[in-house]
Design a protein around this motif. Structure first.
Motif, mmCIF file in Angstrom:
data_model
loop_
_atom_site.group_PDB
_atom_site.id
_atom_site.type_symbol
_atom_site.label_atom_id
_atom_site.label_comp_id
_atom_site.label_asym_id
_atom_site.label_seq_id
_atom_site.Cartn_x
_atom_site.Cartn_y
_atom_site.Cartn_z
ATOM 1 N N ILE A 157 0.863 -1.182 0.000
ATOM 2 C CA ILE A 157 0.000 0.000 0.000
ATOM 3 C C ILE A 157 0.900 1.233 0.000
ATOM 4 C CG2 ILE A 157 -1.726 1.290 1.330
ATOM 5 C CD1 ILE A 157 -2.221 -1.484 2.812
ATOM 6 N N GLN A 176 1.137 5.130 0.717
ATOM 7 C CA GLN A 176 0.435 6.214 1.424
ATOM 8 C C GLN A 176 1.291 7.475 1.418
ATOM 9 O OE1 GLN A 176 -0.081 5.724 5.716
ATOM 10 N NE2 GLN A 176 -2.071 6.745 5.626
ATOM 11 N N GLY A 195 -1.582 11.593 4.400
ATOM 12 C CA GLY A 195 -2.253 10.362 4.820
ATOM 13 C C GLY A 195 -3.077 9.717 3.718
ATOM 14 N N ASP A 196 -3.166 10.351 2.564
ATOM 15 C CA ASP A 196 -3.955 9.776 1.467
ATOM 16 C C ASP A 196 -3.331 8.471 0.974
ATOM 17 O OD1 ASP A 196 -5.619 11.963 1.559
ATOM 18 O OD2 ASP A 196 -4.750 12.949 -0.202
ATOM 19 N N VAL A 197 -4.178 7.493 0.704
ATOM 20 C CA VAL A 197 -3.709 6.267 0.063
ATOM 21 C C VAL A 197 -3.646 6.536 -1.436
ATOM 22 C CG1 VAL A 197 -4.223 3.852 -0.429
ATOM 23 C CG2 VAL A 197 -4.630 4.779 1.866
ATOM 24 N N MET A 201 -2.022 4.412 -4.007
ATOM 25 C CA MET A 201 -2.169 3.262 -4.905
ATOM 26 C C MET A 201 -1.808 1.993 -4.153
ATOM 27 S SD MET A 201 1.256 3.734 -7.325
ATOM 28 C CE MET A 201 0.894 2.285 -8.329
ATOM 29 N N LEU A 202 -2.052 0.872 -4.798
ATOM 30 C CA LEU A 202 -1.602 -0.415 -4.284
ATOM 31 C C LEU A 202 -0.845 -1.128 -5.392
ATOM 32 C CD1 LEU A 202 -3.222 -2.913 -1.987
ATOM 33 C CD2 LEU A 202 -2.532 -3.747 -4.220
ATOM 34 N N GLU A 224 9.212 5.618 4.889
ATOM 35 C CA GLU A 224 9.166 4.558 5.904
ATOM 36 C C GLU A 224 8.443 3.362 5.305
ATOM 37 O OE1 GLU A 224 6.723 5.419 9.304
ATOM 38 O OE2 GLU A 224 7.562 3.783 10.497
ATOM 39 N N VAL A 225 8.902 2.181 5.661
ATOM 40 C CA VAL A 225 8.184 0.957 5.300
ATOM 41 C C VAL A 225 7.674 0.336 6.592
ATOM 42 C CG1 VAL A 225 8.328 -1.321 4.212
ATOM 43 C CG2 VAL A 225 9.659 0.589 3.288
ATOM 44 N N LEU A 263 2.716 -4.832 3.082
ATOM 45 C CA LEU A 263 3.553 -3.687 3.421
ATOM 46 C C LEU A 263 2.757 -2.400 3.276
ATOM 47 C CD1 LEU A 263 6.826 -4.648 1.499
ATOM 48 C CD2 LEU A 263 6.430 -4.820 3.971
ATOM 49 N N LEU A 264 3.112 -1.440 4.125
ATOM 50 C CA LEU A 264 2.601 -0.080 4.015
ATOM 51 C C LEU A 264 3.821 0.803 3.790
ATOM 52 C CD1 LEU A 264 0.382 2.125 4.354
ATOM 53 C CD2 LEU A 264 0.828 2.032 6.813
#
Lengths: 129, 129
Positions: free
Chosen positions: A15, A17, A22-24, A26-27, A69-70, A79-80
């Protein structure tokens, strides 16, 4: 910690972000090589399932994703990636985020964001992203 | 719009985001039945890949996810579900978000959040979530 790449056939969903808003955005998916390249270069590299190869986000558009950051989830299978997104947007349709449409229970969509760039000018006929 | 369930073997990844804070809480997968149940009930239902069946988030803990909005991405193969998260957290390890650890280039993790509840008290020995 070892990531669990097996649950998604050799990949983990990642993911993306925006760290600031804070917007997401894409994935995407990463295999071990994509994750390694992401960590080595500090810019997001996915594994493209449609092209079956590594895909550096922004390789043609210049709209790269700088890794801040991961994070990893409790089951080590997702993962983010918190990023600084360079440029006006990540979506090949010309939006800041690929999630620019709401989706209702009837399967109808409505655009909930403004276009931030003209995709024809950025991608031309090429359509690599 | 038809979602593309084929790219992930009959599933779509569904990112769960706290509508109020913007925090990404978890990632799950939905098949058409899980999405339909999510939309019908207004609370998130996933498809559990490990148990191979529908899994209502919060069915044992009470920590349900109330759907505020569903968004779809440009390729129609991923969902962003914006929710109100009922209870102190979604993670079976006792955190507000499943992404409670950072992950560095060496594969080392560090916890970057505070526990918000005692998972033993909520889940007991059962460990369904």
């Amino acid at each position: 910690m070892e990531l669990d790449f097996e649950k998604s056939g050799g990949l983990v969903p990642a993911i993306i972000q925006d760290e600031r808003t804070g917007d997401v955005l894409m994935l995407g998916f990463m295999n071990p090589a994509a994750l390694s390249e992401t960590q080595r270069t500090g810019e997001v590299v996915f594994f493209s399932r449609s092209r079956n190869k590594l895909w550096k986000k922004g390789e043609s558009s210049g709209h790269v994703l700088k890794v801040r950051e991961v994070r990893v989830d409790c089951d080590a299978d997702a993962l983010l990636v918190r990023v600084e997104a360079v440029g006006p947007g990540v979506c090949h349709e010309g939006y800041r985020s690929c999630f620019f449409r709401s989706f209702d229970a009837g399967g109808n969509t409505s655009v909930i964001a403004e276009r931030t760039f003209d995709p024809e000018k950025i991608y031309g006929a090429e359509k690599t992203r």
